[in-house]
Write a protein that holds these residues in place. Sequence first.
Motif, PDB file in Angstrom:
ATOM      1  N   TRP A  35       2.625   9.451  -8.064  1.00  0.00           N
ATOM      2  CA  TRP A  35       2.511  10.317  -9.227  1.00  0.00           C
ATOM      3  C   TRP A  35       1.337  11.278  -9.029  1.00  0.00           C
ATOM      4  CZ3 TRP A  35       1.436   5.103  -9.171  1.00  0.00           C
ATOM      5  CH2 TRP A  35       0.084   4.740  -9.297  1.00  0.00           C
ATOM      6  N   SER A  36       1.312  12.262  -9.864  1.00  0.00           N
ATOM      7  CA  SER A  36       0.224  13.243  -9.806  1.00  0.00           C
ATOM      8  C   SER A  36      -0.718  13.046 -10.984  1.00  0.00           C
ATOM      9  CB  SER A  36       0.797  14.671  -9.847  1.00  0.00           C
ATOM     10  OG  SER A  36       1.360  14.921 -11.139  1.00  0.00           O
ATOM     11  N   GLY A  37      -1.852  13.739 -10.942  1.00  0.00           N
ATOM     12  CA  GLY A  37      -2.788  13.679 -12.056  1.00  0.00           C
ATOM     13  C   GLY A  37      -2.170  14.232 -13.326  1.00  0.00           C
ATOM     14  N   GLU A  38      -1.353  15.287 -13.201  1.00  0.00           N
ATOM     15  CA  GLU A  38      -0.691  15.868 -14.371  1.00  0.00           C
ATOM     16  C   GLU A  38       0.292  14.868 -14.984  1.00  0.00           C
ATOM     17  OE1 GLU A  38      -1.301  18.767 -15.963  1.00  0.00           O
ATOM     18  OE2 GLU A  38      -3.022  18.816 -14.596  1.00  0.00           O
ATOM     19  N   ASP A  39       0.971  14.099 -14.113  1.00  0.00           N
ATOM     20  CA  ASP A  39       1.882  13.058 -14.616  1.00  0.00           C
ATOM     21  C   ASP A  39       1.126  12.071 -15.503  1.00  0.00           C
ATOM     22  OD1 ASP A  39       4.028  14.121 -13.220  1.00  0.00           O
ATOM     23  OD2 ASP A  39       3.721  12.809 -11.484  1.00  0.00           O
ATOM     24  N   SER A  72       0.802  -1.225   0.000  1.00  0.00           N
ATOM     25  CA  SER A  72       0.000   0.000   0.000  1.00  0.00           C
ATOM     26  C   SER A  72       0.837   1.279   0.000  1.00  0.00           C
ATOM     27  CB  SER A  72      -0.932   0.014   1.205  1.00  0.00           C
ATOM     28  OG  SER A  72      -0.187  -0.026   2.412  1.00  0.00           O
ATOM     29  N   LYS A  73       2.107   1.197   0.268  1.00  0.00           N
ATOM     30  CA  LYS A  73       2.914   2.423   0.315  1.00  0.00           C
ATOM     31  C   LYS A  73       3.074   3.061  -1.056  1.00  0.00           C
ATOM     32  CE  LYS A  73       7.612   0.425   0.003  1.00  0.00           C
ATOM     33  NZ  LYS A  73       8.874   0.250   0.726  1.00  0.00           N
ATOM     34  N   PHE A  74       2.771   2.305  -2.145  1.00  0.00           N
ATOM     35  CA  PHE A  74       2.833   2.853  -3.490  1.00  0.00           C
ATOM     36  C   PHE A  74       1.453   3.286  -3.995  1.00  0.00           C
ATOM     37  CE2 PHE A  74       6.463  -0.181  -3.447  1.00  0.00           C
ATOM     38  CZ  PHE A  74       7.461   0.774  -3.498  1.00  0.00           C
ATOM     39  N   GLY A  75       0.409   2.983  -3.218  1.00  0.00           N
ATOM     40  CA  GLY A  75      -0.925   3.361  -3.642  1.00  0.00           C
ATOM     41  C   GLY A  75      -1.847   2.159  -3.697  1.00  0.00           C
ATOM     42  N   SER A  76      -3.150   2.449  -3.822  1.00  0.00           N
ATOM     43  CA  SER A  76      -4.161   1.406  -3.920  1.00  0.00           C
ATOM     44  C   SER A  76      -4.903   1.574  -5.236  1.00  0.00           C
ATOM     45  CB  SER A  76      -5.147   1.492  -2.743  1.00  0.00           C
ATOM     46  OG  SER A  76      -4.471   1.327  -1.520  1.00  0.00           O
ATOM     47  N   TYR A  77      -4.960   0.510  -6.022  1.00  0.00           N
ATOM     48  CA  TYR A  77      -5.574   0.587  -7.343  1.00  0.00           C
ATOM     49  C   TYR A  77      -7.017   1.057  -7.237  1.00  0.00           C
ATOM     50  CZ  TYR A  77      -7.496  -0.829 -11.827  1.00  0.00           C
ATOM     51  OH  TYR A  77      -8.130  -0.844 -13.034  1.00  0.00           O
ATOM     52  N   GLY A  78      -7.352   2.097  -8.021  1.00  0.00           N
ATOM     53  CA  GLY A  78      -8.719   2.613  -8.050  1.00  0.00           C
ATOM     54  C   GLY A  78      -9.076   3.475  -6.860  1.00  0.00           C
ATOM     55  N   GLU A  79      -8.147   3.646  -5.923  1.00  0.00           N
ATOM     56  CA  GLU A  79      -8.450   4.398  -4.701  1.00  0.00           C
ATOM     57  C   GLU A  79      -7.543   5.627  -4.550  1.00  0.00           C
ATOM     58  OE1 GLU A  79     -10.947   3.734  -2.706  1.00  0.00           O
ATOM     59  OE2 GLU A  79     -11.558   1.932  -3.803  1.00  0.00           O
ATOM     60  N   MET A  80      -6.248   5.383  -4.434  1.00  0.00           N
ATOM     61  CA  MET A  80      -5.318   6.477  -4.163  1.00  0.00           C
ATOM     62  C   MET A  80      -3.927   6.094  -4.660  1.00  0.00           C
ATOM     63  SD  MET A  80      -4.261   8.106  -0.469  1.00  0.00           S
ATOM     64  CE  MET A  80      -5.924   8.672  -0.156  1.00  0.00           C
ATOM     65  N   ASN A  81      -3.220   7.075  -5.233  1.00  0.00           N
ATOM     66  CA  ASN A  81      -1.835   6.815  -5.613  1.00  0.00           C
ATOM     67  C   ASN A  81      -0.911   7.695  -4.779  1.00  0.00           C
ATOM     68  OD1 ASN A  81      -0.674   9.280  -7.146  1.00  0.00           O
ATOM     69  ND2 ASN A  81      -2.727   9.066  -8.009  1.00  0.00           N
ATOM     70  N   LYS A  82       0.308   7.256  -4.608  1.00  0.00           N
ATOM     71  CA  LYS A  82       1.276   7.986  -3.789  1.00  0.00           C
ATOM     72  C   LYS A  82       2.582   8.219  -4.532  1.00  0.00           C
ATOM     73  CE  LYS A  82      -0.636   5.871   0.411  1.00  0.00           C
ATOM     74  NZ  LYS A  82      -0.373   5.028   1.599  1.00  0.00           N
TER      75      LYS A  82
END
Length: 398
Positions: free
Chosen positions: A370-374, A358-368
């Motif tokens: 990258w950004s939306g612009e990325d 989870s430290k890299f993010g959760s699919y469909g929930e939250m990322n940690k």
Amino acid sequence: MKKVVLAFSGGLDTSFCAVYLQQDLGYEVHAVTVNTGGFNADEVEKLREKAMLLGAKTFTCLEVVKEYYDSCIQYLVFGNVLKNNTYPLSVSAERTIQAKSLAEYALEIGATAIAHGSTGAGNDQVRFDGIFNIVCPEMEIITPIRDLKLSREAEIQYLTEKGFSGDYTKSVYSINQGLWGTSVGGKETLTSHSNLPEEAYPSQLKKQNPEKLTLEFEKGHLIKINDQSFSHPSEAIVKLNEIASEFAIGRDTHVGDTIIGIKGRVGFEAAGAILTLKAHHLLEKHVLSKYQLMIKSQMADWYGSWLHEALFLDPVMRDIEKLMENSQKTVTGKVFITLFPYRFELNGIESKYDLMTSKFGSYGEMNKSWSGEDVKGFSKIYTNYLSIYHQVNAENND
């Protein structure tokens, strides 16, 4: 006398061969059974008694279960190999290792010939002959049943006339049991539409209530079941088969192309093999990279096909094995399973190498990471070649 090593199963065909090789061809017969997990001590002793009664000079049981795993099964596990997405290659793998062991033993005792009881109708004749031609190329291969085109009735009559009486009644279902599964053949498997009945399977349903099961792998090898550790993965597979077969898990019918070019069906039960493969594959989905999984899947298809087609000694098999083995460095962890009558559920895994952390993010929930612009930029560059193609070929697009 000339020595011949006979692949001996104790059935009608190899019983005929034992007598025929002595009394008609003048050979000193050395009967050999290669145990790849299909015989217990009592059964081996009965085979010994039968071989000696038939006039064999010696009887030897080669115990190769661990070697069978080390030289073949482990790579089927590493590759998650299921022929036609169904069959764990139980007999294909078994016959290959049996043939290799027989050939090496024949060389060891200085035999001049090697014999087996295959007919001319199946895959096993090619697997035995192929291995023998490579491992002991100077040795004559004798196949009385195939060469003489004998019926069961003719074999029984011959043995009776030679003074060897016995119960040679053909079973309704032919059973071949080994470490990696049990094949089941009968009148239903000779058709394209009939399924094997419940009574055809050696293991019957004994448990109705669901049970939880934990399988633990280390570098791709099954090493622990629940809290029980094993000194060798083959022992774990035996135990797993004992547990899961009570739920009648691992049954299916395989349809495929034989080496000799015709379609064939065979029923099987392989509770230990199927659970090991499915659990291992789930663990790999969590700990291997996308392209590791993709390449391994392609190589596994080739490996399984080569093994099935009697090409186990092709050097490319050793190359694929190295790839498979190298891929298992992080395939360590636990797989949680629930057993039900006739089926099972894979509940999940636990591993320090889990790439779903989870430290890299959760699919469909939250990322940690990258950004939306990325993502906007990535998506544009990622599909740029397709954008160019469709703009240039707009008039040709439907």
